[in-house]
Design an enzyme around this catalytic site. Structure first.
Site, PDB file in Angstrom:
ATOM      1  N   ASP A 277      -4.081   9.873  -5.373  1.00  0.00           N
ATOM      2  CA  ASP A 277      -4.718   8.829  -4.579  1.00  0.00           C
ATOM      3  C   ASP A 277      -6.118   8.618  -5.152  1.00  0.00           C
ATOM      4  O   ASP A 277      -6.667   9.480  -5.844  1.00  0.00           O
ATOM      5  CB  ASP A 277      -4.765   9.207  -3.088  1.00  0.00           C
ATOM      6  CG  ASP A 277      -5.001   7.974  -2.199  1.00  0.00           C
ATOM      7  OD1 ASP A 277      -5.385   6.912  -2.743  1.00  0.00           O
ATOM      8  OD2 ASP A 277      -4.821   8.075  -0.975  1.00  0.00           O
TER       9      ASP A 277
HETATM   10  C1  NOJ Z   1      -6.612   4.907  -1.005  1.00  0.00           C
HETATM   11  C2  NOJ Z   1      -5.428   4.868  -0.098  1.00  0.00           C
HETATM   12  O1  NOJ Z   1      -5.299   6.110   0.535  1.00  0.00           O
HETATM   13  C3  NOJ Z   1      -4.131   4.515  -0.801  1.00  0.00           C
HETATM   14  O2  NOJ Z   1      -3.127   4.359   0.149  1.00  0.00           O
HETATM   15  C4  NOJ Z   1      -4.311   3.271  -1.613  1.00  0.00           C
HETATM   16  O3  NOJ Z   1      -3.093   2.913  -2.221  1.00  0.00           O
HETATM   17  C5  NOJ Z   1      -5.399   3.512  -2.637  1.00  0.00           C
HETATM   18  N1  NOJ Z   1      -6.646   3.851  -1.957  1.00  0.00           N
HETATM   19  C6  NOJ Z   1      -5.649   2.315  -3.519  1.00  0.00           C
HETATM   20  O4  NOJ Z   1      -6.320   1.365  -2.804  1.00  0.00           O
END
Ligand code: NOJ
Length: 871
Positions: A277
């Site tokens: 993530d």
């Molecule tokens: C953080 C989020 O937790 C995740 O779900 C998302 O896909 C990414 N950022 C990219 O924006």
């Protein structure tokens, strides 16, 4: 404490890996993150063979720097992954959100996951997936960053539950699988996220001063609840997976060898690639060894300084021998194979939009200090007729909780008074707040990365006005001071909301998760309902909400005649509601979570967020398998509205039979050995493969995978001499494992998916006035006297009828697989069917977890109506 020692330097023993025992002091005893090495090679599953052999041919021509380049993003706000253009492998565009295409124009703002789950409608869930996939393809993305099944929805206050489908592993699993299928059939790679245990937003992230919280989950709970939807996603061939921000049992998910190598890649046989993530990447070598394949967005967890744990560092780590070339080859092969698998080598459109601006022209490298400009948006309209699917989902999700005296539907001749600012779109525009981080006007989605721009927002008041032009609208959340006494025939409709999102934004004091008091409606909505009910003898409440609400201060008021949950309807909030309010369509949504009478009807571990602690915050899943209705049933606590509850304007009868399909053994038959995987040279490549090209004009903050000649040569010398050995984690090995007995195919041992029983259910609309759709839910009750503690009933499958006219019937078929009848045995490390020898399982059929009235017995093959489960 250094991360490394905190997250990887210590392991405790389990029956899985009884090797090194070093307790991690802050994690409660019994919760372990056993080492699992090496990272299993991808490519051994037959359905991926062709993609892997194409990938092998391409990867074998790549230089070291090309390989490391495609395993990382090129920096936050810069774009997406690096490329190997020389060989035709492009930068991959990875784009949110779970409910559509985020940060882009001319897209559909679909209803959120929680709304989609509330339809309990497989066909609609799939259709939404197809439409989302088409929109991603039209915008030229490669990877759709959804669906989300983690959080699973364990904590009612959890900030991101609304991105997923509801607080039940089976609902999440089936909805995710259908979404993935729909998306991937369009040639877009779907991403199952977040692996795993990200059940609250607070303290989720690692930073230089504090680790992210540790979700402490025991082995059985992990398998039967939290991993269950991931297994189903892998079973339908999901192409990528995203790790969670938090830690599990003390080890950060982005470098958790047991989760990634052990569970996801070996036990579940995942063939795609695993990404971190955003900004959760906290180590270079350790995360690579633990099975991570892609670091997004490429930076370290403090971005915008041009630093990465991979890219040039990964090139260095391969040259100096810390990361075996074998591991890098597997990382790259997984990424390239997935790209081939979904046909992205053929005519895949390139991105035609920028997430950073909606203008035609913009910065080509927005995070750079000095960036060239150019055209970045082509305004491609990808909406087609997807509003129809969005509207149908929004409509068929609407959940009628209460309808005293069949007060609903309304007649258009009725005198209507509407209260609440949520009836109307935000006067500043539906997209006025960045990432929808405000709760103003109609609430169609939560906030954070899981959103999309509204092309328009069809709000309830507009749709109501179309039917009742002289409706009175009080655009206020406080009951008006001077309000004429309504006539007894006036009907009030009160709109209330509750919002939540990602903790990158704080909205009205809610830092992602809802505040502990915020199961109450926002903006004093409960008071508005109460006050309105003092004046009006007929009140309808409409809630736009991310999750359960505390309804207790007014739900029993006889003047509150009807309650409808719209959940988060997306752009189609108006017509979808009006169709239900005025009876064009009967409501057919069902609750994807339970609504309790008191927050503390759940144990503290579920009801509350884990707050500040020195060191690592510990979120211990001490309730085990008992979340949501499983807990309430066990405690014999009656909820206000149970999981699965939802009324219709008509009534249905259910008539079931049960057929035995496959006879089961105690454990699945022995798995087949793994097939072959690509083979490459494992020699450390020449240092020159990582040299900066001469005369290259470097952009500050853009992340590159090249090294200065000196650095590359130095690293290579170390690697070739084998002088400096990396301090590898306990349990580290480079010998590929045959894989566990519970594995053997995508999603686990293929026999887990054998259908054991089939239950055809004939549904009849027994009403005389309204057509409607029925939800058929099947819950399993395990045999008595088995040596496993199991929840009293657990959802295992669901179906929904088409629209049935009065008197009409339809037969839908419930299927129960070996997996549905199994429990995870922590000693055997396998799925066990405790009643394989003819013991009685009961399959309960009904339309809510507390309205189960037909019992089908697996031992006798008999179904009996009029039964009541022992809850
Ligand atoms: C953080 C989020 O937790 C995740 O779900 C998302 O896909 C990414 N950022 C990219 O924006």
């Amino acid at each position: 404490m250094a991360y490394r020692s905190l997250v990887l330097g210590a392991f405790a023993s389990t029956s899985l890996a009884a090797s090194v025992v070093t307790p991690r002091d802050p994690v409660p005893p019994g919760f372990v993150a056993a080492p699992y090495y090496p990272a299993p090679h991808g490519g051994w599953i037959a359905s991926w063979e062709e993609a892997y052999s194409k990938a092998e041919a391409l990867v074998s021509q790549m230089t070291l720097a090309e390989k490391t380049n495609i395993t990382s993003g090129i920096g936050i706000f810069m774009g997406n992954t690096g490329s190997a253009e020389r060989l035709g492998f492009p930068r991959m565009c990875l784009q949110d959100s779970a409910l559509g295409v985020s940060s882009a124009d001319n897209v559909t703002a679909f209803p959120a996951g929680i709304t989609t789950g509330a339809t309990f409608d497989k066909k609609l869930i799939y259709a939404r997936g197809v439409a989302i996939g088409e929109e991603h393809r039209g915008k030229g993305t490669n990877v759709y960053l959804g669906p989300s099944v983690g959080p699973l929805g364990r904590k009612p206050l959890g900030g991101r539950n609304w991105e997923g489908f509801g607080s039940d592993p089976v609902l999440q699993a089936k909805a995710a699988a259908l979404t993935i299928k729909g998306v991937q059939e369009q040639g877009i790679i779907a991403t199952i996220k977040h692996l795993i245990g990200n059940e609250q937003e607070m303290y989720r992230m690692y930073n230089p001063f504090q680790p992210g919280y540790s979700a402490n989950i025991d082995d059985r709970t992990l398998h039967e609840l939290y991993l269950w939807p991931f297994a189903e996603a892998v079973h339908v061939g999901v192409g990528s997976a995203m790790t969670a921000y938090n830690a599990v049992n003390g080890s950060a998910c982005s470098q958790h060898s047991y989760l990634i190598n052990g569970l996801l890649k070996d036990e579940l046989g995942f063939q795609g690639f695993v990404m971190s993530d955003w900004l959760s990447h906290i180590s270079g070598v350790d995360s690579a060894l633990a099975g991570l394949d892609m670091n997004m967005p490429g930076d370290t967890n403090i971005p915008l300084f041009g630093f990465s744990n991979w890219h040039y560092e990964l090139s260095r780590s391969v040259l100096n021998g810390s990361v075996p070339l074998d591991r890098l080859n597997d990382m790259v092969t997984r990424i390239v194979a997935t790209w081939y698998k979904f046909g992205q080598d053929k005519d895949h459109p390139r991105p035609n939009f920028s997430s950073n601006t909606r203008d035609r022209d913009g910065l080509l490298y927005p995070a750079a200090l000095f960036s060239p400009k150019g055209q970045v948006n082509w305004f491609v309209n990808v909406q087609a007729d997807h509003y129809l699917i969005a509207r149908e989902v929004a409509q068929d999700a609407i959940t009628l909780l209460k309808n005293n005296g069949s007060f609903l539907p309304l007649a258009t001749s009725q005198s209507l008074h509407v209260f609440g600012t949520a009836a109307q779109v935000n006067p500043d525009g539906p997209n006025a707040c960045m990432n929808r981080a405000c709760n103003k006007g109609t609430l169609g989605m939560g906030w954070g990365s899981g959103v999309a721009d509204y092309p328009y927002l069809d709000d309830p008041i507009t749709a109501i006005r179309k039917r009742v032009p002289d409706v009175k609208f009080f655009n206020t959340d406080g009951f008006p001071w001077f309000h004429p006494t309504p006539s007894p025939d006036d009907v009030a409709i009160v709109f209330i909301t509750s919002d939540a999102g990602e903790n990158s934004f704080t909205v009205e004091g809610n830092n992602g998760d809802r505040n502990s008091a915020k199961l109450a409606a926002w903006h004093n909505g409960d008071e508005l309902v109460r006050k309105t009910a003092e004046k009006y003898s007929s009140v309808i409440v409409v809630a736009q909400t991310v999750g359960p609400l505390d309804l207790e201060s007014w739900i029993d008021n006889p003047r509150v005649k009807g309650v409808l949950f719209q959940h988060l309807p997306g752009q189609e909030a108006g017509e979808s509601l009006a169709n239900i309010l005025f009876g064009d369509v009967s409501p057919s949504g069902h609750l994807p979570y339970s609504i309790t009478k008191r927050a503390n009807d759940f144990p503290d571990s579920i009801a509350n967020l884990r707050g500040f602690a020195f060191g690592q915050v510990q979120d211990t899943f001490s309730e085990g398998l008992y979340i949501d209705y499983r807990w309430l049933n066990k405690q014999k606590t009656k909820p206000r509205f149970a999981f699965g509850h939802g009324l219709s304007y008509t009534n249905f009868s259910f008539d079931a039979t049960i057929e035995s399909v496959t006879r089961l053994s105690l454990v699945p038959p022995a798995r087949a050995p793994k097939g072959s995987t690509p083979v490459y040279s494992t020699e450390i490549p020449p240092a020159s493969e990582a040299y900066w090209p001469s005369g290259f004009n470097r952009i500050w903050r853009y992340l590159y995978s090249w090294l200065n000649k000196n650095d590359a040569d130095k690293a290579y010398a170390v690697g070739i001499a084998g002088v400096k050995k990396y301090n590898y984690p306990a349990g580290y090995s480079t010998v590929q494992k045959p894989g566990p007995a519970a594995g053997g195919g995508e999603g686990g041992n293929p026999a887990l998916w054998d259908v054991a029983f089939r239950v055809p259910v004939t549904v009849k609309n027994t009403g005389t006035e309204f057509s409607g759709r029925a939800s058929v839910q099947a819950y399993i009750q395990y045999p008595e006297g088995i040596p496993y503690d199991t929840p009293i009933v657990q959802l295992r499958d669901f179906e929904k009828t088409q629209v049935l006219a009065p008197g009409e019937t339809e037969t839908v078929t419930i299927e129960l697989t070996r997996r549905d009848l199994s429990v995870w045995d922590t000693e055997l490390q396998n799925w066990v069917v405790p009643g394989f020898d003819g013991k009685r399982y009961t399959v309960w059929i009904g339309d809510a977890s507390d309205r189960l009235f037909t019992a089908c017995y697996t031992d006798t093959g008999i179904c009996e109506g009029g039964k009541v489960p022992p809850v």
